[in-house]
Scaffold this active site. Structure first.
Site, PDB file in Angstrom:
ATOM      1  N   LYS A   9       0.748  -1.250   0.077  1.00 28.24           N
ATOM      2  CA  LYS A   9      -0.098  -0.137  -0.050  1.00 28.24           C
ATOM      3  C   LYS A   9       0.801   1.365  -0.034  1.00 28.24           C
ATOM      4  O   LYS A   9       1.950   1.191   0.094  1.00 28.24           O
ATOM      5  CB  LYS A   9      -0.618  -0.092   1.239  1.00 28.24           C
ATOM      6  CG  LYS A   9      -1.887  -1.195   1.125  1.00 28.24           C
ATOM      7  CD  LYS A   9      -2.970  -1.062   2.419  1.00 28.24           C
ATOM      8  CE  LYS A   9      -3.839  -2.302   2.461  1.00 28.24           C
ATOM      9  NZ  LYS A   9      -4.805  -2.018   3.455  1.00 28.24           N
ATOM     10  N   TYR A  49     -12.394  -1.923  -3.982  1.00 28.88           N
ATOM     11  CA  TYR A  49     -12.914  -2.094  -2.658  1.00 28.88           C
ATOM     12  C   TYR A  49     -14.328  -1.941  -2.541  1.00 28.88           C
ATOM     13  O   TYR A  49     -14.859  -1.891  -1.632  1.00 28.88           O
ATOM     14  CB  TYR A  49     -12.349  -1.041  -1.634  1.00 28.88           C
ATOM     15  CG  TYR A  49     -10.871  -1.375  -1.028  1.00 28.88           C
ATOM     16  CD1 TYR A  49     -10.647  -2.522  -0.617  1.00 28.88           C
ATOM     17  CD2 TYR A  49      -9.708  -0.806  -1.363  1.00 28.88           C
ATOM     18  CE1 TYR A  49      -9.472  -2.862   0.046  1.00 28.88           C
ATOM     19  CE2 TYR A  49      -8.626  -0.746  -0.852  1.00 28.88           C
ATOM     20  CZ  TYR A  49      -8.368  -2.144  -0.209  1.00 28.88           C
ATOM     21  OH  TYR A  49      -7.046  -2.298   0.443  1.00 28.88           O
ATOM     22  N   ASN A 112      -1.724  -0.278   7.018  1.00 28.50           N
ATOM     23  CA  ASN A 112      -1.462  -1.247   7.501  1.00 28.50           C
ATOM     24  C   ASN A 112      -0.577  -2.088   6.583  1.00 28.50           C
ATOM     25  O   ASN A 112      -0.347  -3.440   6.356  1.00 28.50           O
ATOM     26  CB  ASN A 112      -2.412  -2.168   8.081  1.00 28.50           C
ATOM     27  CG  ASN A 112      -3.472  -2.526   7.040  1.00 28.50           C
ATOM     28  OD1 ASN A 112      -3.304  -2.066   5.631  1.00 28.50           O
ATOM     29  ND2 ASN A 112      -4.482  -3.280   7.266  1.00 28.50           N
ATOM     30  N   GLU A 126      -9.568  -9.819  -7.956  1.00 28.45           N
ATOM     31  CA  GLU A 126      -8.283  -9.043  -7.714  1.00 28.45           C
ATOM     32  C   GLU A 126      -7.256  -8.966  -8.619  1.00 28.45           C
ATOM     33  O   GLU A 126      -6.508  -8.111  -9.093  1.00 28.45           O
ATOM     34  CB  GLU A 126      -7.966  -8.883  -6.283  1.00 28.45           C
ATOM     35  CG  GLU A 126      -9.096  -8.632  -5.427  1.00 28.45           C
ATOM     36  CD  GLU A 126      -8.635  -8.671  -3.844  1.00 28.45           C
ATOM     37  OE1 GLU A 126      -9.231  -8.229  -3.080  1.00 28.45           O
ATOM     38  OE2 GLU A 126      -7.374  -9.178  -3.651  1.00 28.45           O
TER      39      GLU A 126
HETATM   40  N1  UDP Z   1      -9.876  -0.789   7.328  1.00 24.72           N
HETATM   41  C1  UDP Z   1     -10.099   0.259   8.067  1.00 24.72           C
HETATM   42  N2  UDP Z   1     -10.760   0.207   9.312  1.00 24.72           N
HETATM   43  C2  UDP Z   1     -11.362  -0.770   9.591  1.00 24.72           C
HETATM   44  C3  UDP Z   1     -11.215  -2.185   9.060  1.00 24.72           C
HETATM   45  C4  UDP Z   1     -10.386  -1.979   7.766  1.00 24.72           C
HETATM   46  O1  UDP Z   1      -9.423   1.319   7.790  1.00 24.72           O
HETATM   47  O2  UDP Z   1     -11.958  -0.948  10.592  1.00 24.72           O
HETATM   48  C5  UDP Z   1      -9.007  -0.815   6.013  1.00 24.72           C
HETATM   49  C6  UDP Z   1      -7.558  -1.467   6.119  1.00 24.72           C
HETATM   50  O3  UDP Z   1      -6.678  -0.795   5.569  1.00 24.72           O
HETATM   51  C7  UDP Z   1      -7.776  -2.801   5.635  1.00 24.72           C
HETATM   52  C8  UDP Z   1      -8.783  -2.557   4.432  1.00 24.72           C
HETATM   53  O4  UDP Z   1      -9.694  -1.547   5.016  1.00 24.72           O
HETATM   54  O5  UDP Z   1      -6.822  -3.472   5.123  1.00 24.72           O
HETATM   55  C9  UDP Z   1      -9.696  -3.761   3.930  1.00 24.72           C
HETATM   56  O6  UDP Z   1     -10.276  -4.214   5.388  1.00 24.72           O
HETATM   57  P1  UDP Z   1     -10.656  -5.721   5.561  1.00 24.72           P
HETATM   58  O7  UDP Z   1     -11.475  -6.152   6.462  1.00 24.72           O
HETATM   59  O8  UDP Z   1     -10.735  -6.436   3.913  1.00 24.72           O
HETATM   60  O9  UDP Z   1      -9.167  -6.129   5.964  1.00 24.72           O
HETATM   61  P2  UDP Z   1      -7.975  -6.970   5.201  1.00 24.72           P
HETATM   62  O10 UDP Z   1      -8.552  -7.902   4.420  1.00 24.72           O
HETATM   63  O11 UDP Z   1      -6.986  -5.944   4.442  1.00 24.72           O
HETATM   64  O12 UDP Z   1      -7.138  -7.485   6.525  1.00 24.72           O
END
Ligand code: UDP
Ligand code: MG
Length: 138
Positions: A9, A49, A112, A126
């Site tokens: 990212k 997204y 993250n 994706e």
């Molecule tokens: N994210 C956020 N707040 C939250 C949950 C997710 O900003 O409470 C962001 C974070 O960057 C995350 C992305 O949204 O990686 C996509 O969320 P997902 O639940 O798919 O998490 P991931 O699959 O990336 O672990």
């Protein structure tokens, strides 16, 4: 052999963590079979997204994901989806296991460092979002 999509990212790229992330992937047996750097616009980030469009963090997340260049990769390996998610760690770095990318480098739940597909169906969408068949080498 399973394929998954990885994104370094904008925070990971800006902080000089491309090499660190790639080292962790390769040393865990994940093979990079496609890779490029690009910058998404808001429309692209919103469609990538789209599954999260009703979530409260959607606007902030899609803004963040357009804030700088990203590195997108296709990874191949046995159980690569779960394996890569194990290497990334939990979404919230405070809950991520020791030694994971997010635990070691993330600064908040949004910034993250990395993205990884969460299922075979998601991985297919994706990978196709960023790469055509000529760009995926394997
Ligand atoms: N994210 C956020 N707040 C939250 C949950 C997710 O900003 O409470 C962001 C974070 O960057 C995350 C992305 O949204 O990686 C996509 O969320 P997902 O639940 O798919 O998490 P991931 O699959 O990336 O672990
Ligand atoms: Mg996800």
């Amino acid at each position: 052999m399973e394929k998954t999509l990885s994104i370094i990212k904008p925070d990971g790229v800006a902080r000089g963590l491309i090499g660190e992330v790639i080292k962790r992937l390769e040393s865990n047996g994940l093979k990079i079979i496609a890779m490029k750097m690009l910058k998404m616009n808001k429309e692209q980030a919103e469609s990538f997204y789209a599954v999260h469009k009703e979530r409260p963090f959607f606007q902030s997340l899609t803004y963040f994901m357009t804030s700088g260049p990203i590195v997108v990769m296709v990874l191949k390996g046995e159980d690569s989806i779960v394996k890569y998610r194990d290497i990334m760690g939990a979404t919230d770095y405070r809950e991520a296991a020791e030694g994971t990318i997010r635990r070691d480098f993330a600064t908040d739940i949004e910034k993250n460092i990395v993205h990884g597909s969460d299922s075979p169906k998601t991985a297919e969408f994706e990978i196709g979002f960023f790469f055509n068949s000529f760009e995926v080498n394997g």
